[in-house]
Design a protein around this motif. Structure first.
Motif, PDB file in Angstrom:
ATOM      1  N   ASN A   1      23.136  64.994  50.643  1.00 25.63           N
ATOM      2  CA  ASN A   1      24.217  64.200  50.088  1.00 25.63           C
ATOM      3  C   ASN A   1      24.660  64.802  48.765  1.00 25.63           C
ATOM      4  N   ALA A   2      25.918  64.593  48.421  1.00 30.57           N
ATOM      5  CA  ALA A   2      26.407  65.084  47.140  1.00 30.57           C
ATOM      6  C   ALA A   2      25.655  64.399  46.008  1.00 30.57           C
ATOM      7  N   PRO A   3      25.335  65.121  44.948  1.00 29.29           N
ATOM      8  CA  PRO A   3      24.616  64.495  43.825  1.00 29.29           C
ATOM      9  C   PRO A   3      25.463  63.423  43.161  1.00 29.29           C
ATOM     10  N   ARG A   4      24.805  62.506  42.448  1.00 27.55           N
ATOM     11  CA  ARG A   4      25.509  61.465  41.720  1.00 27.55           C
ATOM     12  C   ARG A   4      26.407  62.089  40.660  1.00 27.55           C
ATOM     13  N   ASP A   5      27.521  61.433  40.371  1.00 32.03           N
ATOM     14  CA  ASP A   5      28.420  61.906  39.322  1.00 32.03           C
ATOM     15  C   ASP A   5      27.813  61.534  37.970  1.00 32.03           C
ATOM     16  N   PRO A   6      27.373  62.507  37.185  1.00 39.20           N
ATOM     17  CA  PRO A   6      26.693  62.192  35.925  1.00 39.20           C
ATOM     18  C   PRO A   6      27.590  61.518  34.896  1.00 39.20           C
ATOM     19  N   LYS A   7      28.901  61.509  35.138  1.00 41.36           N
ATOM     20  CA  LYS A   7      29.827  60.866  34.204  1.00 41.36           C
ATOM     21  C   LYS A   7      29.988  59.369  34.469  1.00 41.36           C
ATOM     22  N   ASN A   8      29.439  58.896  35.581  1.00 37.25           N
ATOM     23  CA  ASN A   8      29.580  57.471  35.912  1.00 37.25           C
ATOM     24  C   ASN A   8      28.866  56.591  34.897  1.00 37.25           C
ATOM     25  N   ASN A   9      27.601  56.853  34.683  1.00 38.82           N
ATOM     26  CA  ASN A   9      26.767  56.049  33.796  1.00 38.82           C
ATOM     27  C   ASN A   9      25.450  56.799  33.594  1.00 38.82           C
ATOM     28  N   LEU A  10      24.600  56.241  32.738  1.00 43.77           N
ATOM     29  CA  LEU A  10      23.362  56.939  32.390  1.00 43.77           C
ATOM     30  C   LEU A  10      22.375  56.973  33.553  1.00 43.77           C
ATOM     31  N   TRP A  11      22.379  55.945  34.414  1.00 44.75           N
ATOM     32  CA  TRP A  11      21.509  55.973  35.588  1.00 44.75           C
ATOM     33  C   TRP A  11      21.900  57.122  36.522  1.00 44.75           C
ATOM     34  N   ASP A  12      23.206  57.304  36.729  1.00 43.81           N
ATOM     35  CA  ASP A  12      23.648  58.391  37.598  1.00 43.81           C
ATOM     36  C   ASP A  12      23.363  59.750  36.965  1.00 43.81           C
ATOM     37  N   PHE A  13      23.476  59.837  35.632  1.00 43.25           N
ATOM     38  CA  PHE A  13      23.109  61.091  34.971  1.00 43.25           C
ATOM     39  C   PHE A  13      21.628  61.390  35.184  1.00 43.25           C
ATOM     40  N   THR A  14      20.788  60.359  35.088  1.00 42.32           N
ATOM     41  CA  THR A  14      19.343  60.547  35.289  1.00 42.32           C
ATOM     42  C   THR A  14      19.056  61.039  36.702  1.00 42.32           C
ATOM     43  N   ALA A  15      19.705  60.401  37.703  1.00 39.30           N
ATOM     44  CA  ALA A  15      19.511  60.817  39.087  1.00 39.30           C
ATOM     45  C   ALA A  15      20.001  62.247  39.311  1.00 39.30           C
ATOM     46  N   TYR A  16      21.170  62.540  38.728  1.00 48.41           N
ATOM     47  CA  TYR A  16      21.747  63.882  38.859  1.00 48.41           C
ATOM     48  C   TYR A  16      20.815  64.938  38.262  1.00 48.41           C
TER      49      TYR A  16
END
Length: 272
Positions: free
Chosen positions: A4-19
């Motif tokens: 799957n495509a990685p999370r967009d790190p610009k969405n929020n800090l949780w998505d940055f952490t996952a990315y």
């Protein structure tokens, strides 16, 4: 691991952490199983974390920091993500609610959205600062369809007696709304209980505010604390447990189902 495509790190800090977690794992040529061995979980759980379905918790972050010698980076990311505001919390909450297998709700002020009649909901939406009440009303009514799906989630609801008695809209709207509560309480997948406003009940854990808990196999359990305009989505296991304990403490003060229905009927009869 899934591609799957990685999370967009610009969405929020949780998505940055996952990315960034996925980025470093790939840079280190580690598999999902390898990372799972570090944080003591399955490859599937690692995939859910990297895809933003569940959140990395503090213990897992600390173990990654020790193993990868990051200087505490992931622990700090999780800490800041947990205390910060995320504008996407409500959207995430609605998505988790739609996938939930069990829903537990405590409401201190008004009928929960999943049980509101159209007229009651509209009366609430038009007295605040809501910019587009018609759209929100449509979305709220759409959310209610999850209670009719097959299989439907099991939902338990704890209501303060205040919820039954605060006049919303008109006497006709309130009577219809309380009738809806009684109708929903007859469904096999819905249990409704009322916390009576008595000296015996006194001060109780529900006075801190309304919240809900949702659980499903694919994301575990999360909590959502309700507040004006938006709310707070809570996913760290230790924090979610505190909400579960609070729910049980409130439930200990609530009436059983049959007396709760009687109290709802009495509230209807008192409406002029």
């Amino acid at each position: 691991m899934a591609t799957n495509a990685p999370r967009d790190p610009k969405n929020n800090l949780w998505d940055f952490t996952a990315y960034y977690l996925r980025y470093l794992r790939v840079q280190k040529s580690l598999s999902g199983d390898d990372l799972g061995a570090i944080i003591k979980c399955s490859k599937a759980t690692v995939s859910r974390i990297e895809n933003g379905i569940i959140k990395l918790d503090g213990k897992q972050a600390a173990q990654i920091d020790r193993t990868w010698k990051t200087g505490g980076l992931f622990g700090l990311l999780v800490w800041y993500a947990a205390i910060g505001h995320d504008p996407q919390w409500f959207a995430q909450y609605v998505d988790l609610e739609a996938r939930a297998e069990m829903i537990r709700i405590f409401e201190a002020q008004v009928i929960p959205g999943l049980l509101q009649t159209e007229e009651y909901a509209y009366a609430l939406l038009t007295v605040g600062t809501t910019r587009d009440p018609d759209r929100i009303l449509h979305d709220r009514l759409q959310r209610q369809t999850l209670l009719n799906r097959d299989p439907a989630p099991f939902m338990t609801v704890l209501l303060s007696q205040n919820v039954l008695e605060w006049p919303i809209g008109s006497p006709e709207i309130m009577k219809a709304q309380l009738a809806r509560l009684l109708e929903m309480a007859e469904q096999r997948n819905v249990a409704i209980r009322v916390v009576p406003r008595t000296w015996e009940t006194g001060a109780y854990a529900g006075l801190d505010g309304s919240f809900s808990l949702m659980s499903a196999d694919d994301y575990g359990e999360v909590a959502y604390a309700i507040s004006p305009e938006t709310g707070r989505l809570v996913s760290a296991p230790s924090d979610v447990r505190s909400y579960a304990v609070r729910y049980d403490l409130i439930g200990a003060k609530a009436l059983p189902e049959a007396p709760s229905k009687d109290l709802i009927r009495e509230a209807m009869e008192r409406i002029p």
